[in-house]
Every structure is written in C-alpha cells, then in structure tokens.
Write an enzyme that holds these catalytic residues in place. Structure first.
Site, PDB file in Angstrom:
ATOM      1  N   GLY A  15     -24.279  29.986 140.095  1.00  0.00           N
ATOM      2  CA  GLY A  15     -23.254  29.300 140.881  1.00  0.00           C
ATOM      3  C   GLY A  15     -21.866  29.715 140.416  1.00  0.00           C
ATOM      4  NE  ARG A  76     -28.124  29.291 141.119  1.00  0.00           N
ATOM      5  CZ  ARG A  76     -27.355  28.564 141.940  1.00  0.00           C
ATOM      6  NH1 ARG A  76     -27.543  28.632 143.248  1.00  0.00           N
ATOM      7  NH2 ARG A  76     -26.422  27.768 141.471  1.00  0.00           N
ATOM      8  CG  ASP A 107     -29.145  27.319 130.223  1.00  0.00           C
ATOM      9  OD1 ASP A 107     -28.663  27.936 129.263  1.00  0.00           O
ATOM     10  OD2 ASP A 107     -29.539  26.138 130.159  1.00  0.00           O
ATOM     11  CB  THR A 135     -22.059  26.507 134.866  1.00  0.00           C
ATOM     12  OG1 THR A 135     -22.476  25.313 135.548  1.00  0.00           O
ATOM     13  CG2 THR A 135     -22.324  26.309 133.387  1.00  0.00           C
ATOM     14  CG  ASP A 137     -23.736  22.320 136.696  1.00  0.00           C
ATOM     15  OD1 ASP A 137     -23.025  21.821 137.579  1.00  0.00           O
ATOM     16  OD2 ASP A 137     -24.707  23.059 136.929  1.00  0.00           O
ATOM     17  CG  ASP A 139     -25.688  22.980 132.602  1.00  0.00           C
ATOM     18  OD1 ASP A 139     -24.946  23.981 132.491  1.00  0.00           O
ATOM     19  OD2 ASP A 139     -26.595  22.925 133.440  1.00  0.00           O
ATOM     20  NE  ARG A 181     -28.278  24.030 138.351  1.00  0.00           N
ATOM     21  CZ  ARG A 181     -28.686  24.771 139.382  1.00  0.00           C
ATOM     22  NH1 ARG A 181     -29.900  24.597 139.835  1.00  0.00           N
ATOM     23  NH2 ARG A 181     -27.930  25.662 139.934  1.00  0.00           N
TER      24      ARG A 181
END
Ligand code: F6P
Length: 336
Positions: A15, A76, A107, A135, A137, A139, A181
């Site tokens: 993303g 992706r 990731d 990202t 996120d 994360d 996410r």
C-alpha cells in the site's frame, strides 16, 4: 577503494504511503552522490519480474519530495511469492547488473526481500536488499515509526474535525472508521488527537458496553450532545458499531469510512525528514557491503536490523497511550 555495490535498484511495494517519494529521492540522490547508478523498479516486485524499470538520476527525483503516492507505482505481487517468480526477478537483476536493492514498503515487501536474498545466495548471486518501512499502519515491529503514519493521522484528523462541526450542529453521534489493517495505532493516535468519545482498536478485547455505551452515557451526563466514535478497521465495521449503538442507546449515528483518502496527500514534515534519513542510511548500508536488513527508527535513532530478525519482531500495544485516551475522554469525573 573498490565500491561494494555498483548499481542499486529501488522500488516501492504494498500500500502506498505519503513520503515514499521522499524515500525514493533520498536513495537516488545518496547513490548518485557516491557515483552509484540507480534504477527505478516500477510496480513493486512485479517490476523486477517483468523487467519494468526506469533509469534514475538526480534530476529524475526533482520536485517529488512534496508529492504523495509514488512515482514508481506500487503493487502487491502474488507471483513474487513463488520461487519461479523470484527466478525471473533474479534474471532481471543479472540483466541490469544490480547488486543492491532498496525495497520501500511494509511487512509483505520485506518478506519478499528476504526470500529474494536467500534465492540469490543459493544461485551464487551477490544481491543485498535493504528494507525501508513505509506504511500508514505503523505496524512494523522493528521500527517505532513507519513513513506515512504521521501524514495519514493528519489527514484523518482534518476530516474528523470537519465532521465534528456538523455533528455538533445536529447534536449527533458520528462513527468514523479509520484504516490500520490489523493494528490500532492510527485509530489510537487519531482518537487522542480529535478528543474522541471512544476508540475501538483490535489490540483490546472488545467490550461494547464498557468501550462505547458507558462512554456515550457518561459524556451525555457531562452535558455533551454530540459523540465522536473512532473505530480501527481491524476492530470491526463502523456500520455494525453504529447499528449496535442505535439498538443500545436509541440514537441514530452517522457513519463515515475514511478509506483510501488517508493514504493520499502531501507528506508531513515528519514523513519527509524520516524518509530522507532512512533512504540515505539504506544506501550507506549497501555501500558498506552490508544489507539484507531493515532500516528502523528506535527512540529517534536509525537502526539497521537483520531482515529475518526484523520480520520476527512485533510491536507491543501502546497501553500508556490508551490510558491517556481513557483519562482524557472520561469527562464525567467526581464533579458529577
Ligand atoms: O497497509 C495499508 C493499508 O492502507 C491498510 O491500512 C488497509 O487495510 C489496506 O492497506 C488497504 O489495501 P488496499 O489498498 O489493497 O485496499
């Protein structure tokens, strides 16, 4: 002294996130500054499979530091997850004479990078890959911060501030779903920053009565007539939460799913600066003959963590921030 790498490929994958362009720029400029050639691989790992690339020089990355999205496109790639796909990618590396790759993403991007570096080693091909976490996120376990998070928070905050105006006028409840996410970092930061009535995040066991109903009731008791509920997409859908609120409290919330708007827009100062530092560092690592690692930020300092290790690291939930959120939104204290 002989340089350890001669030609670097740079790609963005997964993303998109505001600041990816700033990271690409930093890689290209840092490499060019050292006399290292740079190739832009387009559309993520798919570009390496399909030989989809553009030569990059200093001027190619002029005036992109302020731009959202990624000039290299992103994707992706399912094909890259298979050995046959990576074999095609290695052929492109041979063709282009690449001995270093900087992969900017999350990731999934790093998993691909690790698999590629292993397959390259088996084929006696010297290709080192360095990951840069980008990202919205936030994360990625090995880095306290990922490029794009700050800009996405700012975008969500700006939208929610606007929503608040109309919610306040109509004395309504708003349920806003933010991205992230499986993680609640975005929702937590945004929730604190907009002064949300309640925030739902996936890291905490859901308790609708405590997490939402009590909070709206207490806010009501304190005299508030509009309520802002922020829901991380990983914690449930805003539509479902809204329905539950209606059933439980008899109010009629309005639902807003912020969606991909959070991924767009000009990168913030923090994202431009972080991206510039990380891009520069990624090239430095490759020039030292190191790599197969991820650049992270820990306590404000750049770190370089071995890729396999980096992928095993998880980010712990920020309970301290959650407590702050609870304390500040629990606006019905002993005075009542
Ligand atoms: O990982 C970034 C992210 O925006 C997530 O927050 C979200 O769940 C996902 O990507 C959306 O992916 P797509 O762009 O494929 O819809």
């Amino acid at each position: 002294m002989e340089k350890k790498v001669k030609r670097i490929g740079v790609l963005t994958s997964g993303g998109d996130a505001p600041g990816m362009n700033a990271a690409v720029r930093a890689v290209v400029r840092a490499a060019s500054n050292q006399g290292i050639g740079c190739i832009g691989i387009r559309r993520g790992w798919n570009g390496l499979i399909n030989s989809d690339f553009i030569p990059m020089k200093s001027s190619t990355v002029s005036h992109i530091i302020n731009k959202g999205g990624t000039l290299l496109y992103t994707a992706r790639s399912a094909e890259f997850m298979e050995p046959a796909g990576r074999e095609k990618a290695l052929n492109t590396c041979r063709l282009l004479g690449l001995d270093g790759i900087v992969a900017i993403g999350g990731d999934g991007t790093f998993k691909g990078a690790l698999a590629l570096s292993r397959q390259a080693a088996e084929a006696n091909l010297s290709i080192r890959v360095v990951g840069i976490p980008a990202t919205i996120d936030n994360d990625i376990g090995c880095s306290h911060y990922t490029i794009g998070f700050d800009s996405a928070c700012n975008t969500a905050i700006e939208c929610i501030d606007k929503l608040r105006d109309t919610m306040q006028s109509h004395e309504r409840c708003s349920v806003v779903e933010v991205m992230g996410r499986h993680a609640g970092h975005l929702a937590l930061y945004v929730g604190i920053s907009v002064g949300a009535t309640a925030v739902l995040i996936p890291e905490r066991e859901p308790n609708f009565e405590h997490d939402i109903v009590d909070k709206i009731r207490r806010a009501r008791l304190a005299g508030t007539t509009h309520y802002m509920i922020v829901v991380a997409e990983g914690a449930g859908s805003a539509t479902d939460i809204s329905r539950q609120i209606h059933e439980e409290l008899g109010i009629d919330p309005r639902v807003t799913v912020l969606g991909h708007i959070q991924r767009g827009g000009a990168p913030s100062a923090r994202d431009r600066e972080t991206a510039s530092r990380m891009g520069f560092e990624a090239v430095r690592v490759l020039l030292e003959g190191e790599g197969n690692s991820v650049i992270g930020i820990q306590d404000g300092h750049l770190v370089d963590i071995e890729m396999e290790e980096a992928l095993k690291m998880t980010k712990s939930f920020q309970m301290d921030r959650y407590k702050i959120l609870e304390a500040l939104t629990n606006n019905c204290g002993p005075d009542f």
